[in-house]
Write a protein that holds these residues in place. Sequence first.
Motif, mmCIF file in Angstrom:
data_model
loop_
_atom_site.group_PDB
_atom_site.id
_atom_site.type_symbol
_atom_site.label_atom_id
_atom_site.label_comp_id
_atom_site.label_asym_id
_atom_site.label_seq_id
_atom_site.Cartn_x
_atom_site.Cartn_y
_atom_site.Cartn_z
ATOM 1 N N THR A 109 0.838 -1.210 0.000
ATOM 2 C CA THR A 109 0.000 0.000 0.000
ATOM 3 C C THR A 109 0.871 1.258 0.000
ATOM 4 O O THR A 109 2.097 1.182 0.113
ATOM 5 C CB THR A 109 -0.912 0.020 1.243
ATOM 6 O OG1 THR A 109 -0.083 -0.139 2.403
ATOM 7 C CG2 THR A 109 -1.934 -1.098 1.195
ATOM 8 N N GLU A 110 0.201 2.423 -0.084
ATOM 9 C CA GLU A 110 0.952 3.684 -0.162
ATOM 10 C C GLU A 110 1.363 4.195 1.220
ATOM 11 O O GLU A 110 2.428 4.794 1.373
ATOM 12 C CB GLU A 110 0.098 4.753 -0.861
ATOM 13 C CG GLU A 110 -0.185 4.441 -2.326
ATOM 14 C CD GLU A 110 -1.154 5.441 -2.955
ATOM 15 O OE1 GLU A 110 -1.487 6.460 -2.309
ATOM 16 O OE2 GLU A 110 -1.585 5.187 -4.094
ATOM 17 N N ASP A 111 0.513 3.988 2.218
ATOM 18 C CA ASP A 111 0.825 4.508 3.561
ATOM 19 C C ASP A 111 -0.016 3.756 4.593
ATOM 20 O O ASP A 111 -0.992 3.073 4.247
ATOM 21 C CB ASP A 111 0.528 6.014 3.634
ATOM 22 C CG ASP A 111 1.238 6.699 4.804
ATOM 23 O OD1 ASP A 111 2.004 6.020 5.535
ATOM 24 O OD2 ASP A 111 1.017 7.911 4.998
ATOM 25 N N THR A 112 0.378 3.915 5.858
ATOM 26 C CA THR A 112 -0.287 3.192 6.952
ATOM 27 C C THR A 112 -0.320 4.070 8.191
ATOM 28 O O THR A 112 0.604 4.853 8.437
ATOM 29 C CB THR A 112 0.491 1.888 7.275
ATOM 30 O OG1 THR A 112 0.461 1.049 6.129
ATOM 31 C CG2 THR A 112 -0.112 1.141 8.463
ATOM 32 N N ILE A 113 -1.394 3.930 8.957
ATOM 33 C CA ILE A 113 -1.470 4.600 10.261
ATOM 34 C C ILE A 113 -1.859 3.555 11.302
ATOM 35 O O ILE A 113 -2.785 2.762 11.086
ATOM 36 C CB ILE A 113 -2.477 5.775 10.229
ATOM 37 C CG1 ILE A 113 -2.665 6.380 11.627
ATOM 38 C CG2 ILE A 113 -3.819 5.366 9.656
ATOM 39 C CD1 ILE A 113 -3.545 7.629 11.646
ATOM 40 N N LEU A 114 -1.147 3.557 12.417
ATOM 41 C CA LEU A 114 -1.419 2.603 13.493
ATOM 42 C C LEU A 114 -2.608 3.061 14.335
ATOM 43 O O LEU A 114 -2.833 4.260 14.517
ATOM 44 C CB LEU A 114 -0.199 2.457 14.413
ATOM 45 C CG LEU A 114 1.118 2.034 13.765
ATOM 46 C CD1 LEU A 114 2.221 1.974 14.832
ATOM 47 C CD2 LEU A 114 0.985 0.687 13.070
ATOM 48 N N PHE A 115 -3.341 2.102 14.862
ATOM 49 C CA PHE A 115 -4.424 2.358 15.815
ATOM 50 C C PHE A 115 -4.225 1.434 17.018
ATOM 51 O O PHE A 115 -3.543 0.399 16.904
ATOM 52 C CB PHE A 115 -5.787 2.072 15.171
ATOM 53 C CG PHE A 115 -6.306 3.185 14.311
ATOM 54 C CD1 PHE A 115 -7.225 4.097 14.809
ATOM 55 C CD2 PHE A 115 -5.864 3.331 13.004
ATOM 56 C CE1 PHE A 115 -7.709 5.130 14.015
ATOM 57 C CE2 PHE A 115 -6.343 4.366 12.217
ATOM 58 C CZ PHE A 115 -7.270 5.268 12.713
ATOM 59 N N PRO A 116 -4.812 1.783 18.166
ATOM 60 C CA PRO A 116 -4.662 0.910 19.341
ATOM 61 C C PRO A 116 -5.182 -0.509 19.092
ATOM 62 O O PRO A 116 -4.741 -1.461 19.731
ATOM 63 C CB PRO A 116 -5.504 1.606 20.408
ATOM 64 C CG PRO A 116 -5.585 3.029 19.970
ATOM 65 C CD PRO A 116 -5.566 3.001 18.469
ATOM 66 N N SER A 117 -6.152 -0.646 18.173
ATOM 67 C CA SER A 117 -6.682 -1.960 17.817
ATOM 68 C C SER A 117 -7.331 -1.846 16.449
ATOM 69 O O SER A 117 -7.558 -0.730 15.953
ATOM 70 C CB SER A 117 -7.742 -2.410 18.835
ATOM 71 O OG SER A 117 -8.892 -1.589 18.702
#
Lengths: 415, 80
Positions: A109-117
């Motif tokens: 993919t082009e980009d990613t953002i983390l989340f707590p879950s």
Amino acid sequence: MAYSDKTRGMYSDILTGLQDAGLFKMERYIHSPQAADIEVEFPSGSSLKKVINICANNYLGLSSHPDVVKAAHEGLDSHGYGMSSVRFICGTQDIHRQLENMVSEFLGTEDTILFPSCMDANAGVFEAVLTKDDVMISDRLVHASIIDGIRLCSAMHDTFKHSDMAHLESKLQLHHDRRLKMVITDGVFSMDGDTAKLDEMAALCEKYDALLFVDESHASGFIGKTGRGTHEKYGVMDKVDIITTTFGKGLGGASGGCVSGRKELVEMCRQKARPYLFSNTIAPPVVAGVIKVLEILSANTELRDKLEKNTEFWRKGLTEAGLVLKDGDTPIVPVMLFNAKLSQDVSRGLYEEGVYAIGFFFPVVPQGQARIRTQISAGHEIHHLEKALDAFTKVGKKYNILGKSKQEIIDMYGM
Amino acid sequence: MEEMLEVVREYIIEEYVEDDSEVTFDTPLISGGIVDSFSMVSLKRFLENKYNISIPDDKATPEAFDSVNKICVLVKEYIA
């Protein structure tokens, strides 16, 4: 004191009602690390029992992998325990961004953002990228976290019959006038273990100018030839606009999730997604552990290949034993029992034989579709699976369901 | 009215019923779990397209959509 006897009694009655309806959930305490062999205290206070676990989401056997545990220890030493801040104030470390880049690389993919879950990723993503001028069209069997995320979003919502592409197309035509259309599905459906027809869905999305969203929580790390997920399996790595997934299942099994996809959509989440803005992100030792997981999975396909072989062995064994299975080729293998009480009785029988598997029934699955959901892992060795097959055969004989059709089981036990 | 009742009933069976459950003109649709509130939008848009009407969102309530009979009463209010 505001918590009066009347209030206490009201809640007690509700809880008693759940117990009476057979819907009360009981935890079983595991005294060992998560693995194929575990030690369980159940019921609470009883002595420990060694059992084979065939109901964990530990698809790749990485939950207690020594290299992952070591990496988490090192991450704890080098980056500390917690951040005491949300990401955009002072809660982002170098390893958070490193993990985001690694996930993008892994998923293509082009980009990613983390989340707590992943629950938080699904809760935040729709409201961050859609408005009331748009429409979300979801498969009727998507995960509960997606349903919650959809509820939090102002866009119009509609559904299509499970995996029914003609029905999906009719919905895309019906909603042709919305500013944006987003088609929403799970990659692998958690209760049935079937996969979304992403090639056909991607083609429909192209035809009708719609975005494609896939939750890959039960796919990342092992579905597809190199484990990238359902989009790899169907040859549409570049056609999915948003992927959400979890690090709490195949990818180490600790916690955390992410939104990965088109960079503008990911950036919209960074600016607007409430679970990202108002909650700490994944703790440093877990981030270090997931980085190690992705290194292991990027080096070779040994674990997903072993999982594939184990799954074939397991499906063949259950079929030869004469049990009714849901069709599929994923490590989620539901053994169909149809009757809710029978599913609980078989689960209890398996536990007595040293096999830990849970019975699911309405409302978790549709009425009359009660089952034991088995989940295979690369952490299983053939001797685990042979022992579990023996247990299924023994318990199956006891309840006279071996070699019986769906209708024969329903005739004996009812829906 | 009779024709409209049949048209709406047939749409609901085709769109929402995935087993052999019977749907009468008075079967509770939303409260009976046949149509979930998430999927109501299709029904509303079908009615609007079919009868060339516009049903305000605040009138398209789960109560107003809870049976074929109720739906047809609502639709008739907006047919010119």
